[in-house]
Design a protein around this motif. Structure first.
Motif, PDB file in Angstrom:
ATOM      1  N   ARG A   1      -7.561  27.644   3.098  1.00 15.84           N
ATOM      2  CA  ARG A   1      -8.443  28.076   4.177  1.00 15.84           C
ATOM      3  C   ARG A   1      -9.816  28.405   3.613  1.00 15.84           C
ATOM      4  O   ARG A   1      -9.957  29.250   2.728  1.00 15.84           O
ATOM      5  CB  ARG A   1      -7.873  29.296   4.900  1.00 15.84           C
ATOM      6  CG  ARG A   1      -8.763  29.812   6.014  1.00 15.84           C
ATOM      7  CD  ARG A   1      -8.013  30.758   6.904  1.00 15.84           C
ATOM      8  NE  ARG A   1      -7.063  30.044   7.746  1.00 15.84           N
ATOM      9  CZ  ARG A   1      -7.353  29.610   8.974  1.00 15.84           C
ATOM     10  NH1 ARG A   1      -8.550  29.780   9.485  1.00 15.84           N
ATOM     11  NH2 ARG A   1      -6.440  28.992   9.689  1.00 15.84           N
ATOM     12  N   ALA A   2     -10.828  27.729   4.135  1.00 12.36           N
ATOM     13  CA  ALA A   2     -12.195  27.930   3.674  1.00 12.36           C
ATOM     14  C   ALA A   2     -12.643  29.367   3.892  1.00 12.36           C
ATOM     15  O   ALA A   2     -12.285  30.009   4.877  1.00 12.36           O
ATOM     16  CB  ALA A   2     -13.142  26.971   4.403  1.00 12.36           C
ATOM     17  N   SER A   3     -13.413  29.892   2.940  1.00 12.78           N
ATOM     18  CA  SER A   3     -14.040  31.219   3.014  1.00 12.78           C
ATOM     19  C   SER A   3     -13.049  32.371   2.994  1.00 12.78           C
ATOM     20  O   SER A   3     -13.405  33.489   3.340  1.00 12.78           O
ATOM     21  CB  SER A   3     -14.931  31.336   4.264  1.00 12.78           C
ATOM     22  OG  SER A   3     -15.917  30.344   4.269  1.00 12.78           O
ATOM     23  N   SER A   4     -11.820  32.125   2.590  1.00 12.75           N
ATOM     24  CA  SER A   4     -10.812  33.179   2.607  1.00 12.75           C
ATOM     25  C   SER A   4     -10.565  33.714   1.203  1.00 12.75           C
ATOM     26  O   SER A   4     -11.119  33.236   0.221  1.00 12.75           O
ATOM     27  CB  SER A   4      -9.510  32.647   3.205  1.00 12.75           C
ATOM     28  OG  SER A   4      -8.923  31.689   2.331  1.00 12.75           O
ATOM     29  N   GLY A   5      -9.713  34.721   1.108  1.00  9.75           N
ATOM     30  CA  GLY A   5      -9.365  35.321  -0.173  1.00  9.75           C
ATOM     31  C   GLY A   5      -8.689  36.655   0.055  1.00  9.75           C
ATOM     32  O   GLY A   5      -8.083  36.892   1.109  1.00  9.75           O
ATOM     33  N   PHE A   6      -8.811  37.563  -0.917  1.00  5.91           N
ATOM     34  CA  PHE A   6      -8.166  38.869  -0.820  1.00  5.91           C
ATOM     35  C   PHE A   6      -9.164  40.002  -0.611  1.00  5.91           C
ATOM     36  O   PHE A   6      -8.755  41.143  -0.442  1.00  5.91           O
ATOM     37  CB  PHE A   6      -7.329  39.130  -2.072  1.00  5.91           C
ATOM     38  CG  PHE A   6      -6.129  38.234  -2.166  1.00  5.91           C
ATOM     39  CD1 PHE A   6      -4.981  38.512  -1.454  1.00  5.91           C
ATOM     40  CD2 PHE A   6      -6.167  37.090  -2.945  1.00  5.91           C
ATOM     41  CE1 PHE A   6      -3.872  37.669  -1.517  1.00  5.91           C
ATOM     42  CE2 PHE A   6      -5.067  36.244  -3.022  1.00  5.91           C
ATOM     43  CZ  PHE A   6      -3.924  36.531  -2.303  1.00  5.91           C
ATOM     44  N   SER A   7     -10.473  39.691  -0.617  1.00 10.37           N
ATOM     45  CA  SER A   7     -11.460  40.736  -0.371  1.00 10.37           C
ATOM     46  C   SER A   7     -11.601  41.076   1.101  1.00 10.37           C
ATOM     47  O   SER A   7     -11.897  42.211   1.449  1.00 10.37           O
ATOM     48  CB  SER A   7     -12.831  40.315  -0.918  1.00 10.37           C
ATOM     49  OG  SER A   7     -12.884  40.484  -2.304  1.00 10.37           O
ATOM     50  N   ARG A   8     -11.411  40.094   1.974  1.00 13.31           N
ATOM     51  CA  ARG A   8     -11.730  40.300   3.384  1.00 13.31           C
ATOM     52  C   ARG A   8     -10.550  39.962   4.292  1.00 13.31           C
ATOM     53  O   ARG A   8     -10.569  38.956   5.012  1.00 13.31           O
ATOM     54  CB  ARG A   8     -12.946  39.447   3.754  1.00 13.31           C
ATOM     55  CG  ARG A   8     -14.227  39.852   3.043  1.00 13.31           C
ATOM     56  CD  ARG A   8     -14.773  41.163   3.566  1.00 13.31           C
ATOM     57  NE  ARG A   8     -15.138  41.019   4.956  1.00 13.31           N
ATOM     58  CZ  ARG A   8     -16.320  40.531   5.362  1.00 13.31           C
ATOM     59  NH1 ARG A   8     -17.236  40.181   4.484  1.00 13.31           N
ATOM     60  NH2 ARG A   8     -16.581  40.438   6.644  1.00 13.31           N
ATOM     61  N   PRO A   9      -9.500  40.788   4.288  1.00 12.57           N
ATOM     62  CA  PRO A   9      -8.396  40.536   5.214  1.00 12.57           C
ATOM     63  C   PRO A   9      -8.813  40.653   6.671  1.00 12.57           C
ATOM     64  O   PRO A   9      -8.102  40.187   7.557  1.00 12.57           O
ATOM     65  CB  PRO A   9      -7.378  41.622   4.833  1.00 12.57           C
ATOM     66  CG  PRO A   9      -8.177  42.691   4.178  1.00 12.57           C
ATOM     67  CD  PRO A   9      -9.285  41.980   3.459  1.00 12.57           C
ATOM     68  N   ASP A  10      -9.989  41.272   6.928  1.00 16.92           N
ATOM     69  CA  ASP A  10     -10.485  41.308   8.298  1.00 16.92           C
ATOM     70  C   ASP A  10     -10.880  39.918   8.769  1.00 16.92           C
ATOM     71  O   ASP A  10     -10.864  39.635   9.970  1.00 16.92           O
ATOM     72  CB  ASP A  10     -11.686  42.252   8.414  1.00 16.92           C
ATOM     73  CG  ASP A  10     -12.833  41.844   7.498  1.00 16.92           C
ATOM     74  OD1 ASP A  10     -12.588  41.663   6.282  1.00 16.92           O
ATOM     75  OD2 ASP A  10     -13.969  41.691   7.986  1.00 16.92           O
ATOM     76  N   PHE A  11     -11.215  39.014   7.833  1.00 20.28           N
ATOM     77  CA  PHE A  11     -11.499  37.624   8.187  1.00 20.28           C
ATOM     78  C   PHE A  11     -10.219  36.802   8.209  1.00 20.28           C
ATOM     79  O   PHE A  11      -9.933  36.092   9.171  1.00 20.28           O
ATOM     80  CB  PHE A  11     -12.509  37.013   7.206  1.00 20.28           C
ATOM     81  CG  PHE A  11     -12.586  35.513   7.294  1.00 20.28           C
ATOM     82  CD1 PHE A  11     -12.990  34.893   8.467  1.00 20.28           C
ATOM     83  CD2 PHE A  11     -12.218  34.726   6.212  1.00 20.28           C
ATOM     84  CE1 PHE A  11     -13.040  33.510   8.561  1.00 20.28           C
ATOM     85  CE2 PHE A  11     -12.265  33.344   6.296  1.00 20.28           C
ATOM     86  CZ  PHE A  11     -12.682  32.733   7.473  1.00 20.28           C
TER      87      PHE A  11
END
Length: 352
Positions: free
Chosen positions: A179-189
């Protein structure tokens, strides 16, 4: 047509385009750094999306994505033999969804941390890691090895190359969920831990290959407190998030191959990615069944370069023009290392 009528047509067309694209605009707004600009954008696009999506006003875009990608489109996720979560507006190999923190839309302002971790050292190749306690089963064409590939957009080219390589064995199957622009910093996204708790039981993989971190060099909020990137609080919290994901993925005897981010062209971005890679390496060392695969010796043994030995040994472009993502050849280089690891561990038989 009069000037007034022409202007009216233009305004109407723009309004319809906004409605048809409301879901994508709301998604992009959620990717912005925390602050008033993000709040204003969300206040505009989320209500529009809430009206447009239930009544199917985004259908024209979905139809376009089906024609363009040949996959099934549900909401803003593209699934099929290629990838889930690709931004249909940008070519995956060249256009970045992540940028160096001072330059890109997902980045937080660069802080001055009170403690800066040391850069990532080059670890031993993954094949030197201790063997697992139980020998893997022997896969067959009827009951193939089940592999799940997950990550952000830096995983896309590696994942596609791995899917082809695994399919060529005739005894392995895989799904790519990136998923583009995802990761573990921003679970709000995008909530990866929550998504994994749905995905893993559904797919029941025997091996998981993960590649994250390209979007995570930014601050986040924890219970109302802002943790700036690189601060001790940020490092502890991010490490806990990664550890939780690794623990879950490696449960029930699964093997997890966690791929590092490659060396970045931007020196400032590279210094931040080094912090993230170090966290991955440290956490992987503490979880049985998780192996940290350092992509740097494979792609950039002497520092960043866009070109290097490709999968066939000849010179090839391994990095995309943004200095962040991989090209298809770069993805193939990493996929060869992953396939070799699976073979050495007994998941796959040696090639004839």
């Amino acid at each position: 047509m009069s000037a007034g009528r022409t202007l009216g047509v233009i305004v109407l067309a723009l309004g319809l385009a906004a409605i048809f694209n409301a879901g994508r605009q709301a998604e992009r707004a959620s990717q912005q750094p925390l602050g008033p600009d993000r709040d204003r954008a969300l206040s505009i696009w989320e209500p529009i999306d809430a009206v447009a999506s239930p009544i199917g006003l985004e259908a024209p875009r979905s139809i376009f994505e089906v024609v363009r990608y040949g996959n099934t489109v549900t909401g803003n996720t593209v699934t099929g033999s290629t990838v889930a979560g690709v931004d249909a507006d940008t070519p995956t190999a060249a256009a970045p969804d992540v940028e160096p923190p001072a330059e890109g839309p997902t980045a937080a302002p660069t802080p001055t941390p009170t403690s800066t971790p040391t850069p990532t050292p080059t670890p031993a190749p993954p094949e030197t890691a201790p063997p697992t306690t139980a020998a893997p089963r022997v896969p067959t064409a009827v009951d193939p090895l089940r592999v799940t590939l997950i990550g952000d957009s830096t995983m896309i080219e590696t994942g596609k190359a791995l899917q082809r390589a695994l399919a060529d064995t005739g005894i392995a199957s895989s799904i790519l969920d990136a998923r583009a622009s995802s990761g573990f910093s921003r679970p709000d996204f995008y909530d990866w831990p929550g998504h994994l708790r749905d995905l893993i039981p559904e797919r029941n993989p025997e091996a998981v290959v993960a590649m994250f971190g390209g979007n995570d060099a930014q601050g986040f909020v924890v219970e109302g407190s802002v943790y700036e990137f690189g601060s001790p609080e940020w490092i502890t919290e991010y490490g806990n998030r990664v550890r939780g994901a690794m623990d879950y993925l490696a449960s029930e005897g699964r093997t997890v191959i966690w791929i590092s981010q490659p060396t970045m062209r931007s020196a400032s971005f590279e210094s931040k990615i080094a912090v993230i890679n170090q966290i991955y390496q440290d956490q992987a060392a503490q979880v049985e069944g998780v192996v940290f695969l350092d992509s740097r010796p494979l792609l950039t043994p002497n520092g960043y370069t866009a070109y290097g030995p490709g999968p066939e040994g000849s010179e090839a472009q391994l990095r995309a023009s943004d200095g962040i993502h991989l090209t298809g050849s770069g993805g193939q280089v990493i996929s060869v290392a992953v396939l070799d690891f699976l073979t050495q561990r007994g998941f796959l038989p040696p090639a004839p």
